[in-house]
Write an enzyme that holds these catalytic residues in place. Structure first.
Site, PDB file in Angstrom:
ATOM      1  N   MET A  38      35.866  49.446  40.262  1.00  0.00           N
ATOM      2  CA  MET A  38      35.706  50.508  41.264  1.00  0.00           C
ATOM      3  C   MET A  38      35.846  49.917  42.668  1.00  0.00           C
ATOM      4  O   MET A  38      35.448  50.547  43.651  1.00  0.00           O
ATOM      5  CB  MET A  38      34.352  51.194  41.089  1.00  0.00           C
ATOM      6  CG  MET A  38      34.263  51.914  39.744  1.00  0.00           C
ATOM      7  SD  MET A  38      33.103  53.272  39.726  1.00  0.00           S
ATOM      8  CE  MET A  38      31.594  52.406  40.065  1.00  0.00           C
ATOM      9  N   HIS A  45      34.130  40.226  39.810  1.00  0.00           N
ATOM     10  CA  HIS A  45      35.388  40.875  39.416  1.00  0.00           C
ATOM     11  C   HIS A  45      36.491  39.826  39.246  1.00  0.00           C
ATOM     12  O   HIS A  45      37.280  39.890  38.306  1.00  0.00           O
ATOM     13  CB  HIS A  45      35.834  41.855  40.508  1.00  0.00           C
ATOM     14  CG  HIS A  45      34.932  43.026  40.718  1.00  0.00           C
ATOM     15  ND1 HIS A  45      34.244  43.231  41.881  1.00  0.00           N
ATOM     16  CD2 HIS A  45      34.603  44.068  39.912  1.00  0.00           C
ATOM     17  CE1 HIS A  45      33.546  44.350  41.804  1.00  0.00           C
ATOM     18  NE2 HIS A  45      33.737  44.878  40.619  1.00  0.00           N
ATOM     19  N   ARG A 195      27.140  46.908  44.862  1.00  0.00           N
ATOM     20  CA  ARG A 195      26.025  47.584  45.541  1.00  0.00           C
ATOM     21  C   ARG A 195      25.168  46.616  46.362  1.00  0.00           C
ATOM     22  O   ARG A 195      24.425  47.061  47.233  1.00  0.00           O
ATOM     23  CB  ARG A 195      25.143  48.295  44.520  1.00  0.00           C
ATOM     24  CG  ARG A 195      25.766  49.571  43.980  1.00  0.00           C
ATOM     25  CD  ARG A 195      24.748  50.356  43.174  1.00  0.00           C
ATOM     26  NE  ARG A 195      25.205  51.709  42.904  1.00  0.00           N
ATOM     27  CZ  ARG A 195      25.886  52.064  41.832  1.00  0.00           C
ATOM     28  NH1 ARG A 195      26.192  51.168  40.930  1.00  0.00           N
ATOM     29  NH2 ARG A 195      26.269  53.319  41.652  1.00  0.00           N
TER      30      ARG A 195
END
Ligand code: AMP
Length: 265
Positions: A38, A45, A195
């Site tokens: 996302m 990632h 986040r």
């Protein structure tokens, strides 16, 4: 003096389904790794990307903030979006292609068709985030069908998600191997997460109690819940399941999830 030309491979940026399909046609007989994300990319990632690059001829990263998996509109709105930085990072990583579809293109049915799992999805994340699991499985199925990857990479950080995706791939005979990847942590042990960038320095300092308690030996889930609550976290769950200790908490409205392999306690 004769100069030898140096060719830098281009990173294909695919913003439509047609562009993806056209690119995909050029890749017959190649192994293809898909890394769905996302965005707001971090080293976690990139560790998935590196694994895919080691295993496959071609690596395709998708970046799509999927509205269907957010159970709160505000969380979807506040989700960090840093596409320019993400593309730079992926270019440095020598990723072959990035798929950046539009919301409308991914949901031509206006969200009317969704994947439902009726067992694993009823607990933990599924219980605390109504609609999240179906939204997540639906987008993963769409991506797997579109990209037709031979391998797809998912982080153990989202352990329940990984189990659900494996289960879906098996149930629907999807010809793509689902590859689990270990959780990458900062040096202070906080699991890397998009986040985390929303945490202020003092919130981040407090957040470190979360991995500290999860990694602690000889402590019960009940005790961890009590300690975290005392420290001001809102605890959704701390449970031992699937050979892991899994937990989700909110710190001033920022939701953190994590899990560690169960130790003999
Ligand atoms: P997200 O962009 O948060 O949807 O994550 C995309 C993929 O990266 C998912 O498979 C996540 O499980 C994985 N991921 C996120 N954070 C980490 C991490 N710290 N270590 C390993 N994988 C991660």
């Amino acid at each position: 003096m004769k100069l030898t030309p140096v060719f830098f491979p281009v990173m294909n940026i695919l913003t439509s389904l047609d562009a993806l399909k056209k690119y995909r046609k050029t890749l017959s007989n190649k192994t293809i790794g898909l890394v769905p994300t996302m965005g707001h990319l971090h080293q976690g990632h990139l560790s998935l990307c590196q694994k895919s690059q080691a295993d496959n001829d071609i690596t395709i990263v998708s970046i799509f903030v999927n509205p269907a998996q957010f159970n709160q509109k505000k969380d979807f709105k506040n989700y960090p979006r840093t596409i320019d930085e993400d593309l730079k990072l992926l270019k440095t990583q020598k990723i072959d292609a990035v798929f950046l579809p539009k919301i409308k293109a991914m949901y031509p049915d206006n969200y009317q068709v969704q994947v439902e799992e009726i067992q694993l999805s009823r607990v933990l994340e599924g219980r605390f985030r109504p609609g999240h699991v179906s939204g997540m499985l639906t987008i993963v199925l769409k991506l797997l069908n579109l990209v037709q990857a031979t391998h797809a990479y998912f982080g153990e950080k989202d352990y329940q998600q990984l189990l659900l995706i494996k289960k879906m791939a098996d149930a629907f005979f999807i010809p793509c191997k689902i590859i689990p990847c270990a959780t990458l942590r900062a040096s202070d042990k906080l699991a890397l997460s998009s986040r985390n960038s929303r945490l202020t320095p003092s919130q981040r300092k407090k957040a470190l109690h979360f991995p500290r308690l999860l990694h602690q030996k000889n402590i019960s889930t009940k005790k961890i819940t009590q300690e975290l609550t005392k420290l001001g976290f809102k605890v959704d769950y701390v449970v031992d399941k699937w050979g892991r200790r899994l937990a989700a908490v909110c710190l001033d409205g920022i939701r953190l999830i994590d899990n560690v392999k169960s130790k003999v306690r």
